[in-house]
Design a protein around this motif. Structure first.
Motif, PDB file in Angstrom:
ATOM      1  N   MET A 119       6.578  26.355   6.757  1.00  0.00           N
ATOM      2  CA  MET A 119       7.652  26.042   5.131  1.00  0.00           C
ATOM      3  C   MET A 119       8.507  25.696   4.895  1.00  0.00           C
ATOM      4  O   MET A 119       8.738  24.397   4.049  1.00  0.00           O
ATOM      5  CB  MET A 119       6.432  27.166   4.611  1.00  0.00           C
ATOM      6  N   LEU A 125       9.734  22.142   6.454  1.00  0.00           N
ATOM      7  CA  LEU A 125       8.606  21.169   5.730  1.00  0.00           C
ATOM      8  C   LEU A 125       9.304  20.819   4.433  1.00  0.00           C
ATOM      9  O   LEU A 125       9.030  19.857   3.978  1.00  0.00           O
ATOM     10  CB  LEU A 125       7.188  21.386   5.218  1.00  0.00           C
ATOM     11  N   VAL A 138      11.407  18.250   4.854  1.00  0.00           N
ATOM     12  CA  VAL A 138      10.993  17.493   5.181  1.00  0.00           C
ATOM     13  C   VAL A 138      11.072  16.867   3.897  1.00  0.00           C
ATOM     14  O   VAL A 138      11.003  15.515   3.815  1.00  0.00           O
ATOM     15  CB  VAL A 138       9.985  16.920   6.105  1.00  0.00           C
ATOM     16  N   ASP A 139      10.071  17.338   3.286  1.00  0.00           N
ATOM     17  CA  ASP A 139       9.713  17.057   1.718  1.00  0.00           C
ATOM     18  C   ASP A 139      10.896  15.911   0.634  1.00  0.00           C
ATOM     19  O   ASP A 139      10.697  15.256  -0.057  1.00  0.00           O
ATOM     20  CB  ASP A 139       9.198  18.301   0.901  1.00  0.00           C
ATOM     21  N   TYR A 140      12.337  16.420   0.938  1.00  0.00           N
ATOM     22  CA  TYR A 140      13.092  16.241   0.747  1.00  0.00           C
ATOM     23  C   TYR A 140      13.982  15.292   0.589  1.00  0.00           C
ATOM     24  O   TYR A 140      14.439  14.600  -0.142  1.00  0.00           O
ATOM     25  CB  TYR A 140      14.200  17.498  -0.570  1.00  0.00           C
ATOM     26  N   TYR A 196      12.200  12.935   1.447  1.00  0.00           N
ATOM     27  CA  TYR A 196      11.153  11.211   0.982  1.00  0.00           C
ATOM     28  C   TYR A 196      10.945  11.181  -0.413  1.00  0.00           C
ATOM     29  O   TYR A 196      10.330  12.330  -0.971  1.00  0.00           O
ATOM     30  CB  TYR A 196       9.541  11.305   2.111  1.00  0.00           C
TER      31      TYR A 196
END
Lengths: 132, 132
Positions: B12, B15, B18-20, B22
């Motif tokens: 997590m 992850l 990665v979330d930030y 996009y």
């Protein structure tokens, strides 16, 4: 079966009309993930009741947050976060616009019967306005 | 297994990074639906080659259109259409900005050694510019 599920069983010609109703102002994802909740709300009353509309918007955000926290899929969780952020940004923009409209209205009332400087005509320079 | 699938198996904490990466400038949906195609392209070369970048953008749009036409799910097909429209709008905006920058550069070259009117300083009134 929710209205939303029934809609998705319509023929292509009608589905295309539904397709055009949704843009990024109100993502279709919200319509889908909150189908049951959305269809159980009294939107007709909220249209003419600002405080009720405000409460329903807060409830909508709470519902979206609940869905996001329960979502196991990484992409869906990410998209839900983006949708929540965009909704909040649009609310803030709308509130700013409403606030400006109210400022204008109050200024006109305050100026009633008095001479107002030319800067009254400038929509973006309320701070410079001087009632004379 | 695509890199994208491997990424989604990260813990997590990673992850979230990665979330930030996009936002709605490059929707994560594109990264997911075109994972194999994206990972097979030579992006490093395209960074410094405008015509190659242009071809790759056209190819990206073609790939997205193919995915949209094959998509059976109504919501996913709708979202793919919105994503394609937004990509095209952003390309048009970028091309307009580049065109303005080129106009400015050409105007400065044309004005070289000559006196230029004050309107040269106005970024949005090139049409009014008069070289004297």
């Amino acid at each position: 079966m929710s209205q939303w599920k029934q809609i998705q069983q319509l023929e292509m010609r009608l589905l295309e009309q539904v397709d055009y109703l949704y843009d990024d102002n109100f993502p279709m994802d919200i319509r889908q993930v909150l189908a049951g909740w959305i269809e159980s709300q009294d939107w007709d009353s909220a249209v003419n009741d600002e405080s009720m509309a405000s409460v329903m918007f807060t409830n909508l955000q709470t519902q979206l947050e609940k869905v996001r926290l329960q979502e196991q899929n990484f992409l869906q969780r990410h998209n839900m976060k983006i949708i929540q952020q965009q909704l909040q940004e649009r609310l803030t923009e709308a509130e700013t616009r409403i606030s400006h409209l109210k400022d204008t209205s109050e200024l006109l009332q305050a100026a009633d019967g008095r001479e107002v400087s030319g800067s009254m005509l400038c929509g973006n320079c309320f701070q410079d306005l001087e009632l004379q």
